[in-house]
Design an enzyme around this catalytic site. Structure first.
Site, PDB file in Angstrom:
ATOM      1  N   TYR A 136      49.385  25.307 -23.454  1.00 41.76           N
ATOM      2  CA  TYR A 136      49.517  23.856 -23.644  1.00 41.76           C
ATOM      3  C   TYR A 136      49.924  23.528 -25.086  1.00 41.76           C
ATOM      4  O   TYR A 136      50.707  22.598 -25.312  1.00 41.76           O
ATOM      5  CB  TYR A 136      48.204  23.144 -23.285  1.00 41.76           C
ATOM      6  CG  TYR A 136      47.917  23.159 -21.796  1.00 41.76           C
ATOM      7  CD1 TYR A 136      48.713  22.439 -20.923  1.00 41.76           C
ATOM      8  CD2 TYR A 136      46.883  23.908 -21.266  1.00 41.76           C
ATOM      9  CE1 TYR A 136      48.472  22.448 -19.553  1.00 41.76           C
ATOM     10  CE2 TYR A 136      46.628  23.932 -19.900  1.00 41.76           C
ATOM     11  CZ  TYR A 136      47.427  23.199 -19.050  1.00 41.76           C
ATOM     12  OH  TYR A 136      47.199  23.219 -17.695  1.00 41.76           O
TER      13      TYR A 136
HETATM   14  C1  LIG Z   1      48.954  29.271 -17.329  1.00 44.03           C
HETATM   15  C2  LIG Z   1      50.097  29.421 -16.302  1.00 44.03           C
HETATM   16  C3  LIG Z   1      50.192  28.141 -15.485  1.00 44.03           C
HETATM   17  C4  LIG Z   1      51.425  29.643 -17.068  1.00 44.03           C
HETATM   18  O1  LIG Z   1      52.492  29.682 -16.134  1.00 44.03           O
HETATM   19  P1  LIG Z   1      53.769  30.634 -16.344  1.00 44.03           P
HETATM   20  O2  LIG Z   1      54.801  30.253 -15.347  1.00 44.03           O
HETATM   21  O3  LIG Z   1      53.325  32.042 -16.346  1.00 44.03           O
HETATM   22  O4  LIG Z   1      54.233  30.226 -17.824  1.00 44.03           O
HETATM   23  P2  LIG Z   1      55.716  30.260 -18.435  1.00 44.03           P
HETATM   24  O5  LIG Z   1      56.458  31.431 -17.878  1.00 44.03           O
HETATM   25  O6  LIG Z   1      56.349  28.928 -18.262  1.00 44.03           O
HETATM   26  O7  LIG Z   1      55.355  30.527 -19.959  1.00 44.03           O
HETATM   27  C5  LIG Z   1      55.568  29.564 -20.976  1.00 44.03           C
HETATM   28  C6  LIG Z   1      55.091  30.107 -22.282  1.00 44.03           C
HETATM   29  O8  LIG Z   1      53.656  30.145 -22.299  1.00 44.03           O
HETATM   30  C7  LIG Z   1      53.207  31.469 -22.513  1.00 44.03           C
HETATM   31  N1  LIG Z   1      52.039  31.648 -21.665  1.00 44.03           N
HETATM   32  C8  LIG Z   1      52.017  31.682 -20.316  1.00 44.03           C
HETATM   33  N2  LIG Z   1      50.751  31.836 -19.887  1.00 44.03           N
HETATM   34  C9  LIG Z   1      49.982  31.886 -20.997  1.00 44.03           C
HETATM   35  C10 LIG Z   1      48.611  32.033 -21.204  1.00 44.03           C
HETATM   36  N3  LIG Z   1      47.747  32.148 -20.201  1.00 44.03           N
HETATM   37  N4  LIG Z   1      48.162  32.048 -22.486  1.00 44.03           N
HETATM   38  C11 LIG Z   1      49.030  31.935 -23.500  1.00 44.03           C
HETATM   39  N5  LIG Z   1      50.349  31.794 -23.373  1.00 44.03           N
HETATM   40  C12 LIG Z   1      50.815  31.766 -22.126  1.00 44.03           C
HETATM   41  C13 LIG Z   1      54.357  32.373 -22.127  1.00 44.03           C
HETATM   42  O9  LIG Z   1      54.282  33.601 -22.817  1.00 44.03           O
HETATM   43  C14 LIG Z   1      55.543  31.546 -22.549  1.00 44.03           C
HETATM   44  O10 LIG Z   1      55.762  31.666 -23.951  1.00 44.03           O
HETATM   45  P3  LIG Z   1      57.256  31.701 -24.558  1.00 44.03           P
HETATM   46  O11 LIG Z   1      57.861  30.361 -24.177  1.00 44.03           O
HETATM   47  O12 LIG Z   1      57.025  31.849 -26.018  1.00 44.03           O
HETATM   48  O13 LIG Z   1      57.911  32.850 -23.892  1.00 44.03           O
HETATM   49  C15 LIG Z   1      49.866  30.670 -15.381  1.00 44.03           C
HETATM   50  O14 LIG Z   1      49.689  31.804 -16.185  1.00 44.03           O
HETATM   51  C16 LIG Z   1      48.673  30.536 -14.426  1.00 44.03           C
HETATM   52  O15 LIG Z   1      48.812  29.993 -13.331  1.00 44.03           O
HETATM   53  N6  LIG Z   1      47.505  31.077 -14.813  1.00 44.03           N
HETATM   54  C17 LIG Z   1      46.320  31.068 -13.940  1.00 44.03           C
HETATM   55  C18 LIG Z   1      45.772  29.657 -13.698  1.00 44.03           C
HETATM   56  C19 LIG Z   1      45.560  28.861 -14.983  1.00 44.03           C
HETATM   57  O16 LIG Z   1      45.031  29.343 -15.984  1.00 44.03           O
HETATM   58  N7  LIG Z   1      45.983  27.574 -14.938  1.00 44.03           N
HETATM   59  C20 LIG Z   1      45.817  26.643 -16.061  1.00 44.03           C
HETATM   60  C21 LIG Z   1      44.688  25.749 -15.711  1.00 44.03           C
HETATM   61  S1  LIG Z   1      44.253  24.662 -17.057  1.00 44.03           S
END
Ligand SMILES: CC(C)(COP(=O)(O)OP(=O)(O)OC[C@H]1O[C@@H](n2cnc3c(N)ncnc32)[C@H](O)[C@@H]1OP(=O)(O)O)[C@@H](O)C(=O)NCCC(=O)NCCS
Length: 176
Positions: free
Chosen positions: A139
């Site tokens: 975020y």
């Molecule tokens: C968090 C989540 C939604 C991210 O979705 P994603 O499609 O993997 O993310 P993206 O591919 O768009 O990544 C965007 C950026 O965020 C980073 N990122 C993704 N997940 C991350 C995490 N958990 N922590 C830190 N950074 C993260 C990526 O490395 C990327 O960085 P970059 O732009 O420098 O390459 C996914 O990991 C998820 O569903 N996690 C489990 C459920 C969860 O935690 N939901 C959030 C609830 S508040």
């Protein structure tokens, strides 16, 4: 096929039965409750990220409100003391098979677009989310700041962190 973010459609148009994000609560919400909350109760709307025809991720939003003392002093200034409208990002998850491919950021950007529309049409001071600790950096990359609210407020384990993105920090869409 290009990535598309759009509102959830009733099953069988969007099959959610196979969704696995690694967070069982979020998976259960998407599979069992997102549809009825949207189509029957109207208490939250879910948007899905479609990658190659598959719902690879979802985000659920609902209008909410924030009280001024919860905002950082820099934002608080000049705002009235009654509760202010915000868009709440209630749930967000990407299927483990699709994580790291930009679906999460595409869904988050679509929420920011919705907040701008809400601001124009209804009023909205920003977006709030109770971020899971593992997702705080995710975020922050899109400009969310941490709000200093008492830990343990929701009784979840591990404790979520309230975060906020003010409307002024949301980039204008190209062409406006
Ligand atoms: C968090 C989540 C939604 C991210 O979705 P994603 O499609 O993997 O993310 P993206 O591919 O768009 O990544 C965007 C950026 O965020 C980073 N990122 C993704 N997940 C991350 C995490 N958990 N922590 C830190 N950074 C993260 C990526 O490395 C990327 O960085 P970059 O732009 O420098 O390459 C996914 O990991 C998820 O569903 N996690 C489990 C459920 C969860 O935690 N939901 C959030 C609830 S508040």
């Amino acid at each position: 096929m290009a990535l598309e973010v759009r509102r959830l459609r009733p099953a069988p148009a969007d099959d959610r039965s196979d969704f696995r994000s690694g967070n069982i609560d979020l998976d259960r919400f998407f599979q069992r409750f997102a549809g009825q909350n949207q189509f029957r109760h109207h208490i939250g709307t879910t948007y899905v990220a479609i990658d190659a025809g598959v719902s690879g991720g979802f985000v659920t939003v609902a209008p909410s409100e924030i009280v001024v003392p919860d905002l950082p002093p820099t934002i608080r200034k000049k705002l009235p003391m009654y509760p202010l409208p915000v868009l709440r990002l209630a749930r967000l998850a990407v299927d483990a098979r699709y994580q790291g491919r930009g679906l999460g950021s595409a869904l988050l950007r679509s929420v920011l677009t919705l907040a701008r529309r809400m601001a124009d049409e209804l009023g909205c001071t920003g977006v709030v989310v109770d971020a899971k600790p593992d997702a705080v950096t995710f975020y922050e990359k899109l400009g969310f700041i941490r709000l200093g609210v008492l830990a343990g407020q929701l009784g979840d384990r591990p404790e979520p962190l309230p975060m906020f993105l003010e409307l002024a920090a949301i980039p204008e869409p190209a062409g406006e």
